[in-house]
Design an enzyme around this catalytic site. Structure first.
Site, short mmCIF file in Angstrom:
data_model
loop_
_atom_site.label_atom_id
_atom_site.label_comp_id
_atom_site.label_asym_id
_atom_site.label_seq_id
_atom_site.Cartn_x
_atom_site.Cartn_y
_atom_site.Cartn_z
N TYR A 1 1.55 5.38 -2.75
CA TYR A 1 1.86 6.80 -2.51
C TYR A 1 3.23 7.17 -3.07
CZ TYR A 1 -2.38 6.20 0.01
OH TYR A 1 -3.68 5.88 0.30
N HIS B 1 0.82 -1.22 0.00
CA HIS B 1 0.00 0.00 0.00
C HIS B 1 0.85 1.26 0.00
CE1 HIS B 1 -3.74 1.97 -0.52
NE2 HIS B 1 -3.22 2.93 0.20
N ARG C 1 -12.08 -10.30 -10.42
CA ARG C 1 -10.87 -9.77 -11.05
C ARG C 1 -9.94 -10.95 -11.35
NH1 ARG C 1 -6.99 -7.01 -6.39
NH2 ARG C 1 -5.69 -6.70 -8.21
N ARG C 2 -8.88 -10.71 -12.12
CA ARG C 2 -7.82 -11.69 -12.38
C ARG C 2 -8.37 -13.04 -12.84
NH1 ARG C 2 -3.57 -10.61 -7.37
NH2 ARG C 2 -2.54 -8.91 -8.45
N HIS D 1 -10.96 0.83 -9.39
CA HIS D 1 -10.37 1.85 -8.51
C HIS D 1 -8.96 2.21 -8.96
CE1 HIS D 1 -8.45 3.57 -4.97
NE2 HIS D 1 -7.69 2.49 -4.83
N PHE D 2 -8.12 1.19 -9.17
CA PHE D 2 -6.72 1.59 -9.37
C PHE D 2 -6.41 2.06 -10.79
CE2 PHE D 2 -5.96 -3.19 -9.36
CZ PHE D 2 -5.44 -3.32 -10.64
N HIS D 3 -7.35 1.86 -11.72
CA HIS D 3 -7.11 2.44 -13.04
C HIS D 3 -7.43 3.94 -13.06
CE1 HIS D 3 -6.57 -1.68 -14.37
NE2 HIS D 3 -5.96 -1.18 -15.43
FE1 HAS Z 1 -6.04 2.18 -3.43
C1 HAS Z 1 -6.47 -1.23 -3.68
C2 HAS Z 1 -7.85 2.22 -0.55
C3 HAS Z 1 -5.52 5.58 -3.14
C4 HAS Z 1 -3.75 2.03 -5.99
N1 HAS Z 1 -5.27 0.70 -4.60
C5 HAS Z 1 -5.60 -0.64 -4.56
C6 HAS Z 1 -4.85 -1.34 -5.56
C7 HAS Z 1 -4.06 -0.41 -6.20
C8 HAS Z 1 -4.34 0.86 -5.58
C9 HAS Z 1 -3.07 -0.69 -7.31
O1 HAS Z 1 -8.74 0.19 1.55
C10 HAS Z 1 -4.98 -2.82 -5.91
C11 HAS Z 1 -4.00 -3.70 -5.19
C12 HAS Z 1 -4.24 -5.14 -5.63
O2 HAS Z 1 -3.80 -5.51 -6.73
O3 HAS Z 1 -4.88 -5.88 -4.90
N2 HAS Z 1 -6.61 3.62 -2.13
C13 HAS Z 1 -7.39 3.44 -1.03
C14 HAS Z 1 -7.63 4.73 -0.39
C15 HAS Z 1 -6.97 5.66 -1.13
C16 HAS Z 1 -6.32 4.97 -2.20
C17 HAS Z 1 -8.44 4.98 0.82
N3 HAS Z 1 -4.88 3.54 -4.38
C18 HAS Z 1 -4.79 4.88 -4.09
C19 HAS Z 1 -3.81 5.49 -4.94
C20 HAS Z 1 -3.31 4.50 -5.74
C21 HAS Z 1 -4.00 3.28 -5.38
C22 HAS Z 1 -3.45 6.96 -4.88
C23 HAS Z 1 -2.27 4.54 -6.80
C24 HAS Z 1 -1.57 5.60 -7.13
N4 HAS Z 1 -6.99 0.77 -2.34
C25 HAS Z 1 -7.62 0.99 -1.16
C26 HAS Z 1 -8.03 -0.30 -0.59
C27 HAS Z 1 -7.64 -1.29 -1.47
C28 HAS Z 1 -6.99 -0.58 -2.57
C29 HAS Z 1 -8.73 -0.54 0.67
C30 HAS Z 1 -7.82 -2.81 -1.33
C31 HAS Z 1 -9.08 -3.26 -1.99
C32 HAS Z 1 -9.21 -4.77 -1.92
O4 HAS Z 1 -10.16 -5.23 -1.29
O5 HAS Z 1 -8.39 -5.50 -2.50
C33 HAS Z 1 -6.89 7.15 -0.80
O6 HAS Z 1 -5.54 7.55 -0.68
C34 HAS Z 1 -7.60 7.99 -1.80
C35 HAS Z 1 -7.68 9.44 -1.36
C36 HAS Z 1 -8.08 10.31 -2.50
C37 HAS Z 1 -8.92 11.32 -2.42
C38 HAS Z 1 -9.26 12.10 -3.67
C39 HAS Z 1 -8.78 13.53 -3.65
C40 HAS Z 1 -9.11 14.17 -4.95
C41 HAS Z 1 -8.27 14.91 -5.70
C42 HAS Z 1 -8.75 15.44 -7.02
C43 HAS Z 1 -9.45 16.76 -6.82
C44 HAS Z 1 -9.82 17.40 -8.12
C45 HAS Z 1 -9.52 18.65 -8.44
C46 HAS Z 1 -9.96 19.18 -9.75
C47 HAS Z 1 -8.72 19.56 -7.56
C48 HAS Z 1 -9.56 11.71 -1.16
C49 HAS Z 1 -6.89 15.27 -5.27
C50 HAS Z 1 -10.71 20.47 -9.53
C51 HAS Z 1 -11.22 20.95 -10.82
C52 HAS Z 1 -11.66 22.16 -11.03
C53 HAS Z 1 -12.21 22.54 -12.35
C54 HAS Z 1 -11.62 23.16 -9.96
#
Ligand code: HAS
Length: 580
Positions: free
Chosen positions: A223, A219, A443-444, A380-382
């Protein structure tokens, strides 16, 4: 700034090599949607098997492409902002180890000796070259930190007492320190479990322990991919959106990096909620910390949106009083100057918004029971690593390639459209995979020859539409990538038009807080390492009760019989010999 020719060539190689591999990685992504929807009804295409292709897709895209580019970006950032030379010997060593390790692992994957997917969960077993190759890649990626970046950082601090180190350097440094901490468990897994089993030195290992060690790395690593993208979001995007824009708050950006340093580690058990043998209390604690690690991303959403708003409103007084109308002034599609890069950031941010929501769903202990091991997770991860991270990496690679070679970005029109096609494709893909996942679509799995095959007794017609939609999405994504690749390779192969000159458009901070508590990194590193240890000692104790080398012999993906001898078989033989 002028960059020494050797260093320039090394960095360009560190950009081009992973991108050449990415072409294979993306091809296998397309194969995945075709297999899974039943467009391809087979176990292999062109001599590459289903699980072999899926391993290549995951390892290249998630591990190799990201790691090598992050080193290239780190080199660029340290060079540009600290104005201190990098040492060619260090850079050569790092490059040779990273490229050599990658080729070693690639050999194992291409020769079907490592069909273990990018998570290499035992008891699935790969050839030892796969594990050693991965280890060399990691070692090569760490070398610049210790022998170039840290010495230059310390020298800069001595020469500029009391001054804040440039924000980009801060972000990349925190990220690479996190990298060094997070690789410890996976290195232990590889050295003390997987390599001995693969080399035949032991006959069994404990898969629960291996998976726990893997996710202690697996995990935080997300980051490690994300923070370089955030670094450019904070420093480059606010500037290029108008050409003179500002970062809303420097302190908020630094705080976000420190919060990642603290919260990225005690969270890995959220990948193991469904696994027996690990105490539920600690799973819950990791779930709560996972909500903690979402906070710096929310802070980033706020800071980036405020930076965009501030910069746009300062440039266009006519939208000064608008609540949302200023959004229309963002150059989503523009060929002017560096504004073509804005499209990569904006498309990435829009995807990450969805990735954040689905991440929080994953993290919610009870909701995870519905989506775990379904297509919801790849959905999610795509939108995270395959969304914001990849788009920022593609955009910045093209930008740096042009800077370091003195070549104009070619086919800019295609380069601007590429991220939007990618965005649209990923959004549709995410929708299809998430909704199907909530209906149990696994998946997979090569579903085309099983669940989505009308002739199979396993047939599940309710998943068919979603799988077909994902094919459409996959084609859009690939077209987006082809547009980008035409621009990238067009630029690479075109003649230089000016002297190579590295410039990174950088936003000044609107609020430039001092925040002395965030200036010294060492206390935060110690605190974060301790928290990591505390959060993992009890779960590791749980899963180690049966030892390191017990529980399961090794398997491959081909047949249900073990490929190493089970311990019990050895004991039986011993007993038989004793009786005789
Ligand atoms: Fe995740 C599974 C929870 C973030 C990648 N994640 C994965 C896997 C990958 C991955 C590759 O809790 C699969 C692993 C596998 O093969 O089994 N993930 C989270 C949580 C976050 C999170 C809570 N993941 C990421 C990031 C990744 C990534 C970043 C890659 C870079 N994830 C999980 C969990 C699993 C998981 C479980 C396991 C699931 C399972 O059962 O197998 C958080 O860090 C996300 C926080 C993000 C936010 C969004 C903020 C929004 C932003 C955009 C704002 C837009 C703007 C545009 C500013 C709170 C920054 C404004 C526009 C205007 C016009 C003004």
């Amino acid at each position: 700034m002028k960059v020494d020719k050797t260093i320039r060539n090394i960095i360009v190689a560190e950009i081009v090599f992973p991108i050449l591999l990415l072409v294979f990685g993306i091809y296998h992504g397309l194969m995945q949607v075709l297999y899974r929807a039943g467009v391809i009804k087979d176990m292999s295409v062109g001599g590459i098997e289903y699980y072999q292709g899926l391993t290549l897709h995951g390892v290249i895209n998630a591990i190799v492409f990201t790691t090598i580019l992050i080193v290239a970006f780190g080199n660029i950032v340290f060079l540009y902002y600290l104005k201190k030379p990098l040492r060619p010997a260090v850079q050569w060593l790092s490059l040779i180890l990273m490229f050599g390790g990658t080729l070693m692992a690639a050999w194992a994957m291409f020769t079907k000796k490592a069909n273990v997917l990018y998570t290499f969960y035992p008891p699935l077993l790969a050839h030892w070259t796969f594990y050693l190759g991965a280890a060399l890649l990691i070692i090569g990626s760490i070398i610049p930190l210790f022998f170039d970046w840290l010495p230059n950082y310390l020298a800069w601090k001595r020469e500029n007492p009391g001054q804040k180190v440039p924000l980009a350097v801060y972000g990349i440094l925190v990220n690479h320190i996190m990298w060094v901490i997070m690789v410890v468990p996976v290195v232990i897994e590889v050295l003390f479990q997987l390599l001995p089993l693969s080399l035949g030195l032991v006959q069994e290992i404990n898969p629960s322990l291996a998976r726990t060690l893997f996710w202690a790395f697996g995990h935080p690593v997300v980051y490690f991919w994300l923070l370089p993208a955030y670094t450019f979001l904070y420093t480059v995007l606010p500037n290029i959106v108008t050409g003179e824009g500002k970062l809303y708050s420097d302190g908020a950006a630094r705080l976000a990096f420190i919060l990642f340093l603290i919260f990225s580690f005690p969270v890995g058990l959220h990948h193991q909620f469904t696994e027996p043998g690990i105490t539920n209390n600690y799973k819950l604690i990791h779930a709560l910390f996972t909500f903690g690690v979402a906070v710096p991303s929310m802070l980033t959403a706020f800071t980036v949106a405020s930076s965009l708003e501030y910069s746009i409103k300062s440039k266009y007084p006519e939208v000064k009083d608008s609540l949302f109308y200023w959004w229309t002034k963002i150059p989503y599609i523009s060929l002017e100057g560096n504004k073509w890069l804005v499209s990569y950031f904006m498309a990435g941010l829009f995807l990450f918004f969805v990735g954040g929501i689905t991440g929080i769903i994953n993290a919610s202990y009870n909701m995870n029971q519905v989506v775990h091991n379904t297509s919801f997770v790849p959905g999610h991860f795509h939108t995270t690593v395959g969304g914001l991270v990849t788009l920022v990496f593609l955009g910045m690679s093209l930008y740096f390639l042009s800077q370091l070679t003195g070549k104009e970005v070619r086919f800019k029109g295609l380069a601007v459209l590429a991220p939007w096609l990618w965005w649209q494709g990923m959004l549709i893909f995410e929708y299809a995979m998430s909704v199907a996942g909530m209906h149990g679509f696994p998946r997979r799995t090569n579903t085309g020859i099983s669940y989505l095959n009308p002739e199979s007794p396993l047939y599940r017609p309710e998943w068919v539409g979603y799988a077909e939609l994902s094919v459409f999405a996959g084609v859009l994504i690939v077209i987006g990538f082809v547009f980008w690749a035409v621009s990238f390779f067009g630029t690479l192969l075109s003649p230089a038009v000016r002297e190579a000159d590295l410039e990174i458009p950088t936003a000044q901070a609107y609020h430039d807080e001092q925040m002395p508590a965030l200036q010294k990194l060492a206390p935060w590193v110690v605190f974060s390492s301790l928290l990591f240890l505390i959060s993992y000692i009890p779960p590791l104790y749980d899963v180690m009760k049966r030892g390191v080398f017990h529980d399961s012999p090794g398997y491959n993906d081909k047949n249900p019989a073990p490929i190493t001898k089970p311990q019990t078989a050895k004991e039986d033989e011993k007993k038989t010999a004793e009786v005789k």
